[in-house]
Enzyme design. Structure first.
Site, PDB file in Angstrom:
ATOM      1  CG  LEU A  17     -44.065   0.182 -45.233  1.00 22.77           C
ATOM      2  CD1 LEU A  17     -43.083  -1.049 -45.307  1.00 22.77           C
ATOM      3  CD2 LEU A  17     -43.798   1.251 -46.480  1.00 22.77           C
ATOM      4  NE  ARG A  20     -45.933   4.099 -48.950  1.00 20.18           N
ATOM      5  CZ  ARG A  20     -44.390   3.727 -49.379  1.00 20.18           C
ATOM      6  NH1 ARG A  20     -43.394   4.310 -49.042  1.00 20.18           N
ATOM      7  NH2 ARG A  20     -44.316   2.370 -49.769  1.00 20.18           N
ATOM      8  CD  GLU A  21     -48.583   1.394 -49.755  1.00 22.00           C
ATOM      9  OE1 GLU A  21     -49.464   1.713 -50.922  1.00 22.00           O
ATOM     10  OE2 GLU A  21     -47.387   1.908 -50.373  1.00 22.00           O
ATOM     11  CE  LYS A  22     -54.542   7.026 -44.214  1.00 20.27           C
ATOM     12  NZ  LYS A  22     -54.456   8.080 -43.226  1.00 20.27           N
ATOM     13  CE1 TYR A  25     -51.818  -0.052 -53.764  1.00 22.00           C
ATOM     14  CE2 TYR A  25     -52.821   1.827 -52.480  1.00 22.00           C
ATOM     15  CZ  TYR A  25     -52.296   1.335 -53.422  1.00 22.00           C
ATOM     16  OH  TYR A  25     -52.058   2.041 -54.587  1.00 22.00           O
TER      17      TYR A  25
END
Length: 135
Positions: A17, A20-22, A25
């Site tokens: 996660l 993916r959210e780097k 976010y």
């Protein structure tokens, strides 16, 4: 919608996660209050993790409250999890399914705008135009 991560999988899932959210976010720990109350679930407040878009995210649409502008950004964006319009459609479907009778005017209006503009929204088995009438 949330998911409980098994202790043995926590590090691997969080690494995935975080990767993916780097792109702009931040991970936050907050207290979640289940709604509606139900005998089939744990109703006490629970600590959860969530990811919040920051203003330095190149796809951040929070500067503009115009749904048309937000829809345009969504239509041209995609990530590792797929096309962003599909994410909105699935989120709206989940809201209707999990919380019938609850209205999220922002989400459902955004969905309607996307459905009007998204050429690929007629693909697949789901009649999204019928779903959007419910929202």
């Amino acid at each position: 919608m949330g998911y409980r991560i098994a202790s043995k999988d926590k590090q691997q899932v969080l690494q995935h996660l975080d990767h993916r959210e780097k792109n702009g976010y931040e991970r936050h720990s907050v207290k979640f209050y289940p709604f509606p109350w139900s005998q089939q679930q744990l109703n006490d407040p629970q600590p959860i993790l969530l990811y919040v878009a920051t203003q330095d995210n190149p796809s951040f649409a929070g500067h503009n409250d115009e749904l048309e502008t937000i829809a345009e950004q969504i239509l041209i964006s995609a990530g590792q999890s797929g096309k962003n319009p599909e994410y909105v459609y699935k989120l709206a479907e989940a809201m209707r399914s999990l919380y019938p009778g609850e209205e999220d005017d922002h989400l459902f209006e955004l969905e309607k705008i996307l459905l009007k503009r998204d050429q690929s929204s007629t693909d697949g088995d789901i009649n999204r135009s019928e779903l959007s009438k419910e929202g």
